[in-house]
Design a protein around this motif. Sequence first.
Motif, PDB file in Angstrom:
ATOM      1  N   ALA A 101      -1.382 -13.651   0.841  1.00  7.66           N
ATOM      2  CA  ALA A 101      -0.353 -14.684   0.914  1.00  7.66           C
ATOM      3  C   ALA A 101      -1.017 -16.046   1.076  1.00  7.66           C
ATOM      4  CB  ALA A 101       0.585 -14.406   2.081  1.00  7.66           C
ATOM      5  N   ALA A 102      -0.823 -16.925   0.094  1.00  4.69           N
ATOM      6  CA  ALA A 102      -1.382 -18.273   0.154  1.00  4.69           C
ATOM      7  C   ALA A 102      -0.398 -19.189   0.883  1.00  4.69           C
ATOM      8  CB  ALA A 102      -1.641 -18.794  -1.256  1.00  4.69           C
ATOM      9  N   LEU A 103      -0.911 -19.948   1.849  1.00  6.60           N
ATOM     10  CA  LEU A 103      -0.070 -20.740   2.740  1.00  6.60           C
ATOM     11  C   LEU A 103      -0.585 -22.170   2.809  1.00  6.60           C
ATOM     12  CD1 LEU A 103      -0.292 -18.087   5.583  1.00  6.60           C
ATOM     13  CD2 LEU A 103       1.595 -18.303   3.964  1.00  6.60           C
ATOM     14  N   PRO A 104       0.317 -23.146   2.912  1.00  9.05           N
ATOM     15  CA  PRO A 104      -0.147 -24.522   3.095  1.00  9.05           C
ATOM     16  C   PRO A 104      -0.876 -24.671   4.428  1.00  9.05           C
ATOM     17  CG  PRO A 104       2.197 -24.448   2.509  1.00  9.05           C
ATOM     18  CD  PRO A 104       1.780 -23.048   2.858  1.00  9.05           C
ATOM     19  N   PRO A 105      -1.772 -25.645   4.528  1.00 12.41           N
ATOM     20  CA  PRO A 105      -2.453 -25.853   5.809  1.00 12.41           C
ATOM     21  C   PRO A 105      -1.453 -26.207   6.904  1.00 12.41           C
ATOM     22  CG  PRO A 105      -2.860 -27.691   4.312  1.00 12.41           C
ATOM     23  CD  PRO A 105      -2.187 -26.627   3.515  1.00 12.41           C
ATOM     24  N   TYR A 106      -1.688 -25.687   8.093  1.00 12.42           N
ATOM     25  CA  TYR A 106      -0.841 -25.965   9.255  1.00 12.42           C
ATOM     26  C   TYR A 106       0.624 -25.598   8.991  1.00 12.42           C
ATOM     27  CZ  TYR A 106      -5.039 -28.753   9.987  1.00 12.42           C
ATOM     28  OH  TYR A 106      -6.340 -29.165  10.091  1.00 12.42           O
ATOM     29  N   TRP A 107       0.851 -24.524   8.227  1.00 15.27           N
ATOM     30  CA  TRP A 107       2.195 -24.178   7.784  1.00 15.27           C
ATOM     31  C   TRP A 107       3.136 -23.868   8.943  1.00 15.27           C
ATOM     32  CZ3 TRP A 107       3.950 -19.170   8.810  1.00 15.27           C
ATOM     33  CH2 TRP A 107       2.969 -18.248   9.221  1.00 15.27           C
ATOM     34  N   ARG A 108       2.617 -23.383  10.044  1.00 16.49           N
ATOM     35  CA  ARG A 108       3.494 -23.054  11.182  1.00 16.49           C
ATOM     36  C   ARG A 108       4.145 -24.290  11.788  1.00 16.49           C
ATOM     37  NH1 ARG A 108      -0.761 -19.511  11.579  1.00 16.49           N
ATOM     38  NH2 ARG A 108      -0.232 -17.283  11.708  1.00 16.49           N
ATOM     39  N   ARG A 109       3.522 -25.441  11.586  1.00 15.11           N
ATOM     40  CA  ARG A 109       4.053 -26.673  12.172  1.00 15.11           C
ATOM     41  C   ARG A 109       5.079 -27.359  11.264  1.00 15.11           C
ATOM     42  NH1 ARG A 109      -1.681 -29.643  13.619  1.00 15.11           N
ATOM     43  NH2 ARG A 109      -2.771 -27.823  14.506  1.00 15.11           N
ATOM     44  N   VAL A 110       5.240 -26.872  10.029  1.00 13.97           N
ATOM     45  CA  VAL A 110       6.067 -27.569   9.044  1.00 13.97           C
ATOM     46  C   VAL A 110       7.255 -26.682   8.675  1.00 13.97           C
ATOM     47  CG1 VAL A 110       6.077 -28.718   6.797  1.00 13.97           C
ATOM     48  CG2 VAL A 110       3.962 -28.648   8.156  1.00 13.97           C
ATOM     49  N   PRO A 111       8.452 -27.022   9.142  1.00 14.73           N
ATOM     50  CA  PRO A 111       9.613 -26.167   8.871  1.00 14.73           C
ATOM     51  C   PRO A 111       9.856 -25.905   7.389  1.00 14.73           C
ATOM     52  CG  PRO A 111      10.144 -27.789  10.567  1.00 14.73           C
ATOM     53  CD  PRO A 111       8.790 -28.150  10.034  1.00 14.73           C
ATOM     54  N   GLN A 112       9.646 -26.919   6.535  1.00 16.08           N
ATOM     55  CA  GLN A 112       9.876 -26.717   5.103  1.00 16.08           C
ATOM     56  C   GLN A 112       8.910 -25.689   4.524  1.00 16.08           C
ATOM     57  OE1 GLN A 112       9.386 -29.563   6.721  1.00 16.08           O
ATOM     58  NE2 GLN A 112      10.607 -31.265   5.877  1.00 16.08           N
ATOM     59  N   ALA A 113       7.657 -25.708   4.997  1.00 14.34           N
ATOM     60  CA  ALA A 113       6.675 -24.736   4.513  1.00 14.34           C
ATOM     61  C   ALA A 113       7.015 -23.335   5.020  1.00 14.34           C
ATOM     62  CB  ALA A 113       5.271 -25.135   4.963  1.00 14.34           C
ATOM     63  N   ARG A 114       7.416 -23.234   6.271  1.00 13.18           N
ATOM     64  CA  ARG A 114       7.767 -21.925   6.827  1.00 13.18           C
ATOM     65  C   ARG A 114       8.950 -21.322   6.073  1.00 13.18           C
ATOM     66  NH1 ARG A 114       8.302 -22.099  13.229  1.00 13.18           N
ATOM     67  NH2 ARG A 114       8.852 -19.942  12.754  1.00 13.18           N
ATOM     68  N   ALA A 115       9.903 -22.154   5.685  1.00  9.72           N
ATOM     69  CA  ALA A 115      11.073 -21.644   4.965  1.00  9.72           C
ATOM     70  C   ALA A 115      10.682 -21.040   3.620  1.00  9.72           C
ATOM     71  CB  ALA A 115      12.079 -22.776   4.756  1.00  9.72           C
ATOM     72  N   VAL A 116       9.581 -21.513   3.029  1.00  7.52           N
ATOM     73  CA  VAL A 116       9.123 -21.001   1.734  1.00  7.52           C
ATOM     74  C   VAL A 116       8.271 -19.748   1.901  1.00  7.52           C
ATOM     75  CG1 VAL A 116       7.679 -21.509  -0.268  1.00  7.52           C
ATOM     76  CG2 VAL A 116       9.267 -23.235   0.588  1.00  7.52           C
ATOM     77  N   VAL A 117       7.358 -19.739   2.880  1.00  5.88           N
ATOM     78  CA  VAL A 117       6.359 -18.664   2.948  1.00  5.88           C
ATOM     79  C   VAL A 117       6.806 -17.466   3.784  1.00  5.88           C
ATOM     80  CG1 VAL A 117       4.515 -20.360   2.629  1.00  5.88           C
ATOM     81  CG2 VAL A 117       5.123 -19.645   4.950  1.00  5.88           C
ATOM     82  N   GLU A 118       7.742 -17.657   4.700  1.00 11.90           N
ATOM     83  CA  GLU A 118       8.112 -16.529   5.558  1.00 11.90           C
ATOM     84  C   GLU A 118       8.900 -15.437   4.836  1.00 11.90           C
ATOM     85  OE1 GLU A 118       9.870 -18.279   9.042  1.00 11.90           O
ATOM     86  OE2 GLU A 118       7.915 -18.467  10.037  1.00 11.90           O
ATOM     87  N   PRO A 119       9.821 -15.745   3.902  1.00  6.31           N
ATOM     88  CA  PRO A 119      10.525 -14.653   3.217  1.00  6.31           C
ATOM     89  C   PRO A 119       9.612 -13.720   2.423  1.00  6.31           C
ATOM     90  CG  PRO A 119      11.798 -16.673   3.039  1.00  6.31           C
ATOM     91  CD  PRO A 119      10.478 -17.056   3.622  1.00  6.31           C
ATOM     92  N   PRO A 120       8.640 -14.214   1.620  1.00  7.94           N
ATOM     93  CA  PRO A 120       7.744 -13.267   0.948  1.00  7.94           C
ATOM     94  C   PRO A 120       6.925 -12.424   1.919  1.00  7.94           C
ATOM     95  CG  PRO A 120       7.597 -15.430  -0.084  1.00  7.94           C
ATOM     96  CD  PRO A 120       8.389 -15.598   1.175  1.00  7.94           C
ATOM     97  N   MET A 121       6.485 -13.017   3.029  1.00 11.35           N
ATOM     98  CA  MET A 121       5.706 -12.235   3.986  1.00 11.35           C
ATOM     99  C   MET A 121       6.574 -11.171   4.653  1.00 11.35           C
ATOM    100  SD  MET A 121       2.886 -14.799   5.692  1.00 11.35           S
ATOM    101  CE  MET A 121       4.018 -15.980   6.423  1.00 11.35           C
ATOM    102  N   GLU A 122       7.834 -11.499   4.943  1.00 13.66           N
ATOM    103  CA  GLU A 122       8.733 -10.495   5.501  1.00 13.66           C
ATOM    104  C   GLU A 122       9.006  -9.397   4.479  1.00 13.66           C
ATOM    105  OE1 GLU A 122      11.194  -8.336   7.989  1.00 13.66           O
ATOM    106  OE2 GLU A 122       9.652  -9.838   8.390  1.00 13.66           O
ATOM    107  N   ALA A 123       9.119  -9.775   3.201  1.00 13.77           N
ATOM    108  CA  ALA A 123       9.296  -8.770   2.145  1.00 13.77           C
ATOM    109  C   ALA A 123       8.102  -7.822   2.095  1.00 13.77           C
ATOM    110  CB  ALA A 123       9.479  -9.460   0.794  1.00 13.77           C
ATOM    111  N   ALA A 124       6.905  -8.367   2.255  1.00 18.77           N
ATOM    112  CA  ALA A 124       5.710  -7.522   2.256  1.00 18.77           C
ATOM    113  C   ALA A 124       5.750  -6.533   3.417  1.00 18.77           C
ATOM    114  CB  ALA A 124       4.457  -8.394   2.329  1.00 18.77           C
TER     115      ALA A 124
END
Length: 294
Positions: A101-124
């Motif tokens: 899973a490729a993630l933007p830097p400091y993604w946990r601190r950025v709500p917009q980034a978390r909204a994009v990357v968390e659904p695919p990771m939950e799907a996995a």
Amino acid sequence: MVIRPLVAGEENLFESMPDPLPQIRKMSYADGLELGGFRPSHTWVALRDGVVLARAAWVQPPGAVGEPWLERFDLAAEPALGADLLRAAHEALGGPKIYYAALPPYWRRVPQARAVVEPPMEAARLAGLVEGDERHRCTWAGTPLPEPSGRYTFRPAAGADEINDLVGKVAEPTLLTGSETALAVAGISLATDPQPWMGNGPSGWRIVLRHGEPVGLAGTSGDACFPQITYLGLFDEGALGDTLIDAVNALTAGGAREVVADVDGHRVAATAELERTGFRRLRSRIAFTPPSAG
């Protein structure tokens, strides 16, 4: 809802879904097809009324000895749909495969980034993959380097035997860049046997000395996808800052304008030293592995 692989000629269907993470540097799907890593049969989509709601592309470079790995996975729907796509693809591919899973830097601190990357990771996770460690890719791109401490000196490696001897004494390398690719493509462990993967002989290696005695080594690659510090292992962790400076200088002397390095997320001190040297995070990556490989 239709979940299926692509067929030849449908390449534009994959690209019809907007890239949700354009800020992450990645190979385009078209380039991957041309180079032979991506294949329509290893690319799956979930469609509703002809619109792509999820897409997944496994990559396997020509000649790779390992299995394909999931390189691109984007989801514009609920995680359950992504999990359904993964399960269907895994069955067709002969079983679950690793997902990076490729993630933007400091993604946990950025709500917009978390909204994009968390659904695919939950799907996995729903598809049975096991979440592993996070790694950061960092880049130096011309930032002025700090002054070295002067406590350490450096010289080229005397030969392959010296490199192998010192690598064998390093319990855990501080930096390994591209280790996932080396293992999947050539079955090589960068941590224990980096020379066959690097392929540039002793010329890319620098030995770290204190009071004339080796305390570590760094292996650089100037002709990889990006000039990089492929291997860095130390017996004296205090030498990390000076070794980074020396490795960057060695690469820039060969014409490099950018240098990349991968560091495990739990190595907080090493990450801080990279940043002090002028490296900045380019992206992060989390490995999701099949249960049997976890």
